[in-house]
Design an enzyme around this catalytic site. Structure first.
Site, PDB file in Angstrom:
ATOM      1  CG  HIS A 183      -7.974   2.788  -4.266  1.00  0.00           C
ATOM      2  ND1 HIS A 183      -7.342   1.824  -4.873  1.00  0.00           N
ATOM      3  CD2 HIS A 183      -8.701   1.962  -3.345  1.00  0.00           C
ATOM      4  CE1 HIS A 183      -7.505   0.932  -4.151  1.00  0.00           C
ATOM      5  NE2 HIS A 183      -8.184   0.710  -3.203  1.00  0.00           N
ATOM      6  CG  ASP A 222      -5.277  -1.812   1.122  1.00  0.00           C
ATOM      7  OD1 ASP A 222      -5.504  -1.256   1.890  1.00  0.00           O
ATOM      8  OD2 ASP A 222      -5.707  -2.320   0.160  1.00  0.00           O
ATOM      9  CG  HIS A 280      -8.251  -3.316  -2.436  1.00  0.00           C
ATOM     10  ND1 HIS A 280      -8.592  -3.182  -1.096  1.00  0.00           N
ATOM     11  CD2 HIS A 280      -9.513  -4.077  -2.988  1.00  0.00           C
ATOM     12  CE1 HIS A 280      -9.657  -3.841  -0.791  1.00  0.00           C
ATOM     13  NE2 HIS A 280     -10.154  -4.320  -1.700  1.00  0.00           N
ATOM     14  CG  ASP A 309      -7.556  -3.988   2.595  1.00  0.00           C
ATOM     15  OD1 ASP A 309      -6.368  -4.292   2.583  1.00  0.00           O
ATOM     16  OD2 ASP A 309      -8.018  -3.140   1.984  1.00  0.00           O
TER      17      ASP A 309
HETATM   18 ZN   LIG Z   1      -7.927  -2.116   0.622  1.00  0.00          ZN
END
Ligand SMILES: [Zn+2]
Length: 289
Positions: A114, A150, A152, A230
């Site tokens: 991120h 991931d 996200h 995740d």
């Molecule tokens: Zn994540």
């Protein structure tokens, strides 16, 4: 399998924060307490400013020294710059190991995908995988693909690698979900595969398969994996659907491309994280789940 790790990366914590030291300490204990895999343990070396500054603005390095939280998810910690740099160093070491034909996984924190060019966010301070990707391109790799599974979207990686010749980014993630980006393809080299919350597991697997096929069509010389766990069914942050055997399948599928490969830990917050990482590594090593 080479595991790059340093228990000192468990040295920072914030009460109640899901990105916690036990993610690493329990994973290392699990990997040490098994005899199915032969593991070569190494500690990360050091990362230079020049390598970091290919991906980040100098202002971000300066900001990491200022004792003020970055956002509600991303606290300031004492010495966070040192922790983030160790995680970068492990990513660069993983790149070198992959080039030497080794199977390699970096089990470090903080994660990185991120972090944008000029901003720490989403538990991430420096973008480990983007820094390693730009290092690869600067030192002779012609075509490198980043595969980010991931749950996200890897917004930071996408922003840094957008339209970089020789790089391509493939991300499978839930949407709507943090950070809200990655709804479609971006530029000429960033390919996003958003998956709606609550879809059946088979649907999620089918999207992963599509992304892997597209990655293969890019014909990379090297694959860098943002390995986040995740999207797991029992992860506390997101409404995931994958099982341990799906992460095993991901490791096996990536290795089956017969391209040098290195993997870096991103997210994954359930208590089963050690088992998920072990399943993925077994897939990479061609062992049964
Ligand atoms: Zn994540």
């Amino acid at each position: 399998m080479k595991i790059i790790a340093d228990e000192r990366c468990a040295g920072y914590a914030h009460p109640g924060h899901p990105e916690r030291p036990e993610r690493i300490t329990r994973t290392l204990a699990r990997l040490q307490d098994q005899d199915e895999l032969s593991i070569k343990w190494v500690k990360p070396s050091e990362a230079g400013d020049a390598q970091i500054l290919r991906a980040h603005a100098p202002e971000l390095l300066a900001r990491l020294q200022i004792p003020r939280d970055f956002d509600a998810d991303t606290p300031f910690y004492e010495n966070i710059a040192s922790y983030a740099r160790a995680s970068v160093a492990a990513a660069l070491d993983a790149l070198n190991a992959a080039r030497n034909g080794e199977h390699v996984f970096s089990v470090m924190r903080p994660p990185g995908h991120h972090a944008t060019r000029d901003r720490a966010m989403g538990f991430c301070y420096l973008n480990n995988i983007a820094i390693a990707t730009l290092e690869a391109l600067a030192t002779g790799t012609r075509r490198i693909a980043v595969f980010d599974f991931d749950v996200h979207h890897g917004n930071g990686t996408e922003g840094i690698l957008l339209d970089r010749p020789g790089a391509a980014f493939f991300s499978v993630h839930q949407h709507p979900c943090y950070p809200g980006t990655g709804t479609g393809h971006s530029g000429n080299n960033c390919f996003n595969y958003p998956v709606a919350p609550g879809v059946p597991r088979e649907t999620y697997r089918a999207v992963l398969t599509r992304a892997l096929n597209d990655l293969k069509s890019f014909r990379p010389d090297l694959i860098a994996v943002s390995a986040g766990f995740d999207a797991y069914r029992h992860d506390p942050l997101v409404d995931g659907v994958l099982e341990a055997e799906d992460f095993h399948w991901l490791g096996r599928s990536l290795q089956a491309m017969n391209v040098s490969l290195f993997s870096l830990l991103e997210g994954g917050y359930s208590n089963d994280l050690p088992e998920l990482i072990l399943a993925y590594i077994k897939g990479v090593e061609g062992l049964p789940c």
